[in-house]
Write an enzyme that holds these catalytic residues in place. Structure first.
Site, PDB file in Angstrom:
ATOM      1  N   HIS A 172       0.968  -0.804   0.070  1.00  0.00           N
ATOM      2  CA  HIS A 172      -0.112  -0.106  -0.170  1.00  0.00           C
ATOM      3  C   HIS A 172       0.934   1.339  -0.019  1.00  0.00           C
ATOM      4  O   HIS A 172       0.430   1.978   1.178  1.00  0.00           O
ATOM      5  CB  HIS A 172      -1.102  -0.099   1.443  1.00  0.00           C
ATOM      6  CG  HIS A 172      -1.720   1.175   1.334  1.00  0.00           C
ATOM      7  ND1 HIS A 172      -1.913   1.937   1.288  1.00  0.00           N
ATOM      8  CD2 HIS A 172      -3.085   1.004   1.623  1.00  0.00           C
ATOM      9  CE1 HIS A 172      -3.385   2.988   1.032  1.00  0.00           C
ATOM     10  NE2 HIS A 172      -4.524   2.148   1.625  1.00  0.00           N
ATOM     11  N   GLU A 275      -1.243   1.285  -5.041  1.00  0.00           N
ATOM     12  CA  GLU A 275      -0.964   0.520  -4.458  1.00  0.00           C
ATOM     13  C   GLU A 275      -1.064  -0.838  -5.943  1.00  0.00           C
ATOM     14  O   GLU A 275      -1.734  -0.524  -6.349  1.00  0.00           O
ATOM     15  CB  GLU A 275      -2.210   0.582  -3.366  1.00  0.00           C
ATOM     16  CG  GLU A 275      -1.999   1.359  -2.567  1.00  0.00           C
ATOM     17  CD  GLU A 275      -3.240   1.982  -1.861  1.00  0.00           C
ATOM     18  OE1 GLU A 275      -4.433   0.643  -1.859  1.00  0.00           O
ATOM     19  OE2 GLU A 275      -3.689   2.893  -1.304  1.00  0.00           O
TER      20      GLU A 275
HETATM   21  O1  TA6 Z   1      -6.414   1.312  -0.154  1.00  0.00           O
HETATM   22  C1  TA6 Z   1      -7.510   2.812   0.449  1.00  0.00           C
HETATM   23  C2  TA6 Z   1      -7.719   2.405   1.539  1.00  0.00           C
HETATM   24  O2  TA6 Z   1      -9.070   1.792   1.342  1.00  0.00           O
HETATM   25  C3  TA6 Z   1      -9.090   3.554   1.704  1.00  0.00           C
HETATM   26  O3  TA6 Z   1     -10.223   2.990   1.332  1.00  0.00           O
HETATM   27  C4  TA6 Z   1      -8.226   3.484   2.742  1.00  0.00           C
HETATM   28  O4  TA6 Z   1      -8.909   3.549   3.984  1.00  0.00           O
HETATM   29  C5  TA6 Z   1      -6.618   3.373   3.013  1.00  0.00           C
HETATM   30  O5  TA6 Z   1      -6.271   2.470   2.667  1.00  0.00           O
HETATM   31  C6  TA6 Z   1      -6.131   3.768   4.695  1.00  0.00           C
HETATM   32  O6  TA6 Z   1      -6.606   2.930   5.416  1.00  0.00           O
HETATM   33  P1  TA6 Z   1      -5.821   2.435   6.549  1.00  0.00           P
HETATM   34  O7  TA6 Z   1      -7.287   0.915   7.054  1.00  0.00           O
HETATM   35  O8  TA6 Z   1      -4.440   2.551   6.347  1.00  0.00           O
HETATM   36  O9  TA6 Z   1      -6.682   3.766   7.024  1.00  0.00           O
END
Ligand code: TA6
Length: 301
Positions: A172, A275
């Site tokens: 991510h 990501e």
């Molecule tokens: O990858 C995007 C996502 O799924 C968003 O929806 C947001 O929730 C982000 O990841 C961050 O997630 P986290 O659990 O690290 O706050």
């Protein structure tokens, strides 16, 4: 004075002038890598790459100034390892978002100074009673990180059990940008994506992605290399991948950033996530004795 863990790691695995282990933010143990090509830091917590900077380039990865650094909590920024589920747990609302792999300390397997001047760090996570209680499968995860002219993170998942299992996940990656309104993300033109802002809706990308509002898109059925074209920094950051048919592009924008305690209210202007994922239609099944590798390679043109 090094802790016993750091003293042991440095005695066995430090390489002079390349990699050593030290106390990082929040007291978390980190690997500090400096070689002729680049520098980087990696937290053992979550096998989490915190920073990457090729020499003569600006920092590539973004970290929130308000991130937490503690066992059991996710780090905001760098490259979180999301596994064995992407996003919310499919059935258990109490389970941590993006799985448990990023929430615990990984074991250092090996370090190496490579002939081209790059540095390699390998870390491992295996099932524990705590993980089995959340996800009833034995597993072995290995994060293979190479810091050189580019940064490669390869997440190898093995199934040592006697039954197949399925997972989703992501590397991510959070990237530093000069100003999100001056950035275009290339490589996904014509791709179908799930727009998850509001009611999830499938759409088709037209041209490069520009961002001027909350953006949370899961591009499906794509193996494309993406480029973050940053006119403010005058650079192009390449995000290549393997073992992935899904790419997620995310910026929380104003309201969502304000709702996140580990995200500064104005920090959305200086970051974007591109990501490398296995998510939505891209669910991975690993047979007994089998494996799957999800990898991203990040470089600056
Ligand atoms: O990858 C995007 C996502 O799924 C968003 O929806 C947001 O929730 C982000 O990841 C961050 O997630 P986290 O659990 O690290 O706050």
């Amino acid at each position: 004075m090094d802790s016993p863990l750091l003293a042991d790691l440095n005695s066995r695995l430090a390489i002079s002038g390349r990699i050593r282990f030290a106390v990082g933010p929040g007291g978390l143990p980190i690997a500090r890598i400096v070689n002729p090509l680049a520098q980087a830091t990696v937290a053992l917590h979550g096998a989490h790459v915190l920073s990457f900077q090729p020499h003569r380039a600006a920092p590539v990865l973004w970290l929130s100034a308000k991130s937490q650094y503690a066992d059991g909590l996710p780090i905001r920024g760098g490259i979180p390892v999301c596994w064995p589920w992407f996003g919310k747990h499919p059935t258990d609302a109490a389970a941590p978002g993006h799985g448990f792999a990023r929430l615990q300390c990984w074991t250092v397997l090996a370090t190496a100074a490579l002939p081209d001047g790059a540095t390699r760090l390998r870390l491992e996570l295996r099932d524990t009673p705590a993980t089995l209680a959340q996800w009833p499968h034995a597993f072995r995860l290995e994060a293979d990180i190479v810091v050189g002219r580019t940064l490669t993170v390869a997440l190898r998942c093995e199934n040592p059990g006697t039954a197949p299992f399925t997972f989703t996940g992501a590397l991510h990656s959070y990237f530093t940008v000069s100003d999100i309104t001056k950035v275009a993300i290339e490589g996904l033109d014509g791709c179908t994506y799930v727009d998850t802002v509001g009611t999830p809706t499938r759409k088709v990308q037209s041209g490069a992605i520009t961002i001027g509002a909350e953006t949370d898109r899961i591009y499906v059925d794509t193996t494309a290399t993406c480029v973050i074209a940053d006119s403010g920094l005058g650079r192009r950051v390449r995000v290549a991948k393997r073992g992935s048919h899904t790419t997620v592009v995310w910026n929380p924008w104003i309201a969502k950033a304000a709702r996140m305690p580990d995200f500064g209210d104005h920090e959305y202007l200086g970051m974007v996530c591109v990501e490398t994922a296995n998510a939505v239609d891209d669910v991975i099944t690993v047979p007994p004795g089998g494996s799957h590798t999800l990898a991203t390679e990040i470089g600056v043109d």
